[in-house]
Scaffold this motif. Structure first.
Motif, short mmCIF file in Angstrom:
data_model
loop_
_atom_site.label_atom_id
_atom_site.label_comp_id
_atom_site.label_asym_id
_atom_site.label_seq_id
_atom_site.Cartn_x
_atom_site.Cartn_y
_atom_site.Cartn_z
N GLY A 1 30.80 83.19 -17.00
CA GLY A 1 32.20 83.16 -16.58
C GLY A 1 32.38 82.71 -15.15
N GLU A 2 31.30 82.35 -14.51
CA GLU A 2 31.35 81.92 -13.12
C GLU A 2 31.27 80.40 -13.05
OE1 GLU A 2 28.42 82.07 -9.19
OE2 GLU A 2 28.12 83.48 -10.85
N ILE A 3 32.04 79.81 -12.12
CA ILE A 3 31.96 78.37 -11.91
C ILE A 3 30.74 78.08 -11.06
CG2 ILE A 3 33.07 76.37 -10.86
CD1 ILE A 3 35.75 77.58 -11.55
N LEU A 4 29.86 77.23 -11.58
CA LEU A 4 28.62 76.88 -10.90
C LEU A 4 28.73 75.46 -10.34
CD1 LEU A 4 26.17 78.15 -13.65
CD2 LEU A 4 26.91 79.40 -11.60
N HIS A 5 28.11 75.26 -9.19
CA HIS A 5 28.06 73.93 -8.58
C HIS A 5 26.68 73.34 -8.84
CE1 HIS A 5 31.92 74.23 -6.39
NE2 HIS A 5 31.64 75.54 -6.43
N GLY A 6 26.64 72.34 -9.68
CA GLY A 6 25.36 71.73 -10.03
C GLY A 6 25.26 70.30 -9.52
N HIS A 7 24.04 69.78 -9.53
CA HIS A 7 23.79 68.41 -9.12
C HIS A 7 23.32 67.59 -10.31
CE1 HIS A 7 23.75 70.43 -5.19
NE2 HIS A 7 24.14 69.26 -4.72
N VAL A 8 23.92 66.45 -10.50
CA VAL A 8 23.60 65.59 -11.63
C VAL A 8 22.20 65.00 -11.44
CG1 VAL A 8 24.23 63.51 -12.90
CG2 VAL A 8 26.02 65.05 -12.04
N LEU A 9 21.35 65.21 -12.47
CA LEU A 9 19.99 64.67 -12.44
C LEU A 9 19.89 63.35 -13.19
CD1 LEU A 9 17.93 67.94 -13.08
CD2 LEU A 9 18.44 66.84 -10.89
N SER A 10 20.62 63.24 -14.30
CA SER A 10 20.59 61.99 -15.06
C SER A 10 21.85 61.89 -15.90
CB SER A 10 19.35 61.92 -15.96
OG SER A 10 19.40 62.93 -16.95
N VAL B 1 30.36 60.01 -13.73
CA VAL B 1 29.57 60.73 -12.74
C VAL B 1 28.26 59.96 -12.53
CG1 VAL B 1 30.53 63.01 -13.24
CG2 VAL B 1 28.53 62.21 -14.51
N HIS B 2 27.61 60.22 -11.40
CA HIS B 2 26.39 59.50 -11.08
C HIS B 2 25.31 60.48 -10.62
CE1 HIS B 2 29.79 56.73 -10.42
NE2 HIS B 2 28.98 55.83 -10.98
N THR B 3 24.06 60.06 -10.74
CA THR B 3 22.94 60.88 -10.28
C THR B 3 23.16 61.28 -8.82
OG1 THR B 3 21.44 59.74 -11.79
CG2 THR B 3 20.44 60.93 -9.94
N GLY B 4 23.00 62.57 -8.56
CA GLY B 4 23.20 63.09 -7.21
C GLY B 4 24.56 63.68 -6.97
N ASP B 5 25.55 63.38 -7.85
CA ASP B 5 26.89 63.95 -7.69
C ASP B 5 26.86 65.46 -7.87
OD1 ASP B 5 27.85 61.44 -7.34
OD2 ASP B 5 28.93 61.32 -9.25
N GLU B 6 27.72 66.14 -7.14
CA GLU B 6 27.90 67.58 -7.35
C GLU B 6 29.11 67.78 -8.25
OE1 GLU B 6 29.59 71.00 -4.62
OE2 GLU B 6 27.46 70.72 -4.15
N ILE B 7 28.93 68.54 -9.32
CA ILE B 7 30.04 68.79 -10.25
C ILE B 7 30.11 70.28 -10.54
CG2 ILE B 7 29.87 66.51 -11.32
CD1 ILE B 7 28.48 67.84 -13.70
N GLU B 8 31.27 70.71 -11.01
CA GLU B 8 31.47 72.11 -11.38
C GLU B 8 31.26 72.27 -12.88
OE1 GLU B 8 35.36 73.17 -10.04
OE2 GLU B 8 34.68 73.63 -8.01
N VAL B 9 30.51 73.30 -13.26
CA VAL B 9 30.23 73.57 -14.67
C VAL B 9 30.26 75.08 -14.90
CG1 VAL B 9 28.87 71.49 -15.06
CG2 VAL B 9 27.74 73.57 -14.23
N MET B 10 30.26 75.46 -16.17
CA MET B 10 30.13 76.86 -16.56
C MET B 10 29.16 76.95 -17.73
SD MET B 10 34.09 78.23 -16.30
CE MET B 10 33.65 79.94 -16.57
N ILE B 11 28.44 78.05 -17.83
CA ILE B 11 27.53 78.26 -18.95
C ILE B 11 28.33 78.44 -20.22
CG2 ILE B 11 25.83 79.85 -19.93
CD1 ILE B 11 24.97 80.44 -17.02
N ASP B 12 27.90 77.74 -21.29
CA ASP B 12 28.59 77.76 -22.57
C ASP B 12 27.71 78.43 -23.59
OD1 ASP B 12 30.10 77.37 -24.80
OD2 ASP B 12 30.39 75.22 -24.50
N ARG B 13 27.96 79.70 -23.94
CA ARG B 13 27.16 80.43 -24.92
C ARG B 13 27.56 80.10 -26.35
NH1 ARG B 13 24.29 85.08 -23.61
NH2 ARG B 13 24.18 85.58 -21.38
N ARG B 14 28.67 79.36 -26.50
CA ARG B 14 29.18 79.14 -27.85
C ARG B 14 28.50 77.96 -28.55
NH1 ARG B 14 35.23 78.38 -26.07
NH2 ARG B 14 34.06 77.08 -24.59
N GLY B 15 27.87 77.09 -27.78
CA GLY B 15 27.33 75.88 -28.38
C GLY B 15 25.89 76.04 -28.85
N GLU B 16 25.38 74.99 -29.48
CA GLU B 16 24.01 74.96 -29.97
C GLU B 16 23.07 74.51 -28.84
OE1 GLU B 16 22.90 75.86 -32.96
OE2 GLU B 16 24.92 76.46 -33.56
#
Length: 352
Positions: free
Chosen positions: A36-45, A77-92
């Motif tokens: 439920g927390e917004i995470l700041h991640g970095h795009v790897l690919s 989005v591009h490699t190295g970009d910082e984006i906001e994401v959340m963990i999704d427990r509902r998916g496969e």
């Protein structure tokens, strides 16, 4: 068999669907605080199907490319970009990567923005995406309902012209749990109109010269929009000459400069004039048209007793039937002149 931690550090083996919940539970000491927390991640690919993101803590996640806005057919989005994401427990699970959602943080921000706009009564911009029963569907980050009664200040029956348009609206009602909203454009227009009206009234006084737009015409005059408030431009105040109908001088949509003749602030009644911006042609009339001087004019009308001749705008003279010919047998002035004729005459008398 590799341990759970190995799946994210050294050997990203696939995690099958049956083990996914257990897999997440194994990492609960790392993930619980992130649920439920917004995470700041970095795009790897980035690929056409997924975006791999490093969310820290030696954890990599996968965002389905379908959740990312496209640019030229590819995820924007591009490699190295910082984006906001959340963990999704509902998916496969997908090949050892924890499933992430790019849409959920975006939706959270959208609803936070809409809730603040609703509380502060500030407008939001949306795009009309469809006609629905009773109104329009407007995309303001979430799909909102715009009732037809809230589209314009006055009732409007054809909503087709709004499809695809970007419009500003006010949020009237909002329900995050149900994911719906009701908006109004009319209330915003009324607010703007009120502000314009207040501003216009502040600058009005008898004798003021102001600009406006012809709003509509009647047989007796024209209504002029002065910026949120209307004034009447009577047909007799359009010109010093004879005007049969306002349409002979002005048209709807014309920008005009007018003089305020009368102003009742309490009743908000405003009388306007155009001819008053120009000198009265009857001033010094005797000096310009002395007796026995020869003049040339245009016949504007013919009656049983004579013909009226326009010498200049606002100045007409009468040639009486008895002054048209030395013959006493003429029965009607129309035998000598007709409307539109140019005639030469002598000034016999001036009555201002």
């Amino acid at each position: 068999m590799a341990g759970p931690s190995d799946k994210f550090v050294d050997t990203p083996d696939a995690v099958d669907s049956a083990d996914y919940q257990a897999f997440l539970d194994d990492f609960s000491h790392q993930l619980t605080s992130s649920e439920g927390e917004i995470l700041h991640g970095h795009v790897l690919s980035v690929s056409d199907k997924e975006v791999i993101v490093d969310i820290g803590r030696k954890i990599e996640g996968l965002v389905p490319a379908s959740q990312i806005p496209l640019a030229e057919g590819k995820p924007a989005v591009h490699t190295g970009d910082e984006i906001e994401v959340m963990i999704d427990r509902r998916g496969e699970p997908v090949e050892g990567y924890i499933l992430l959602s790019y849409e959920r943080p975006h939706r959270l921000h959208v609803w936070e923005h809409l809730e603040k706009a609703a509380a502060d009564r500030t407008p939001v911009t949306g795009r009309v995406v469809n006609k629905v029963k009773g109104g329009l569907a407007v995309d303001i980050g979430a799909i909102a309902f715009l009732p037809s009664s809230q589209v314009e200040i006055r009732p409007i029956h054809n909503l087709d012209s709004y499809l695809g348009r970007e419009i500003d609206v006010l949020v009237l009602k909002l329900n995050r749990r149900r994911g719906n909203a009701i908006v109004s454009r009319r209330e915003l227009l009324e607010r703007e109109l009120s502000a314009r009206k207040t501003e216009a009234l502040a600058g009005l006084y008898e004798g003021a010269v102001v600009s406006g737009v012809i709003k509509n015409l009647t047989d007796y005059g024209a209504f002029v929009d002065l910026g949120g408030i209307d004034g009447l431009l009577h047909v007799s105040d359009l010109s010093y000459g004879n005007v049969a109908h306002p349409a002979a001088v002005v048209q709807v949509g014309d920008q005009v400069t007018v003089k305020v003749l009368k102003f009742d602030r309490e009743k908000e009644r405003i009388s306007l004039g155009i001819k008053q911006l120009h000198p009265d042609p009857w001033n010094n009339i005797e000096a310009r048209y002395p007796r026995q001087s020869r003049v040339v004019g245009r016949v504007v009308s013919v009656t049983d007793y004579g013909a009226f001749v326009e010498l200049e705008t606002g100045v007409e003279g009468l040639i009486h039937i008895s002054e048209m010919t030395w013959s006493r047998r003429m029965k009607h002035p129309a035998k000598v002149v007709k409307a539109g004729d140019s005639v030469e005459a002598v000034v016999l008398e001036v009555k201002a």
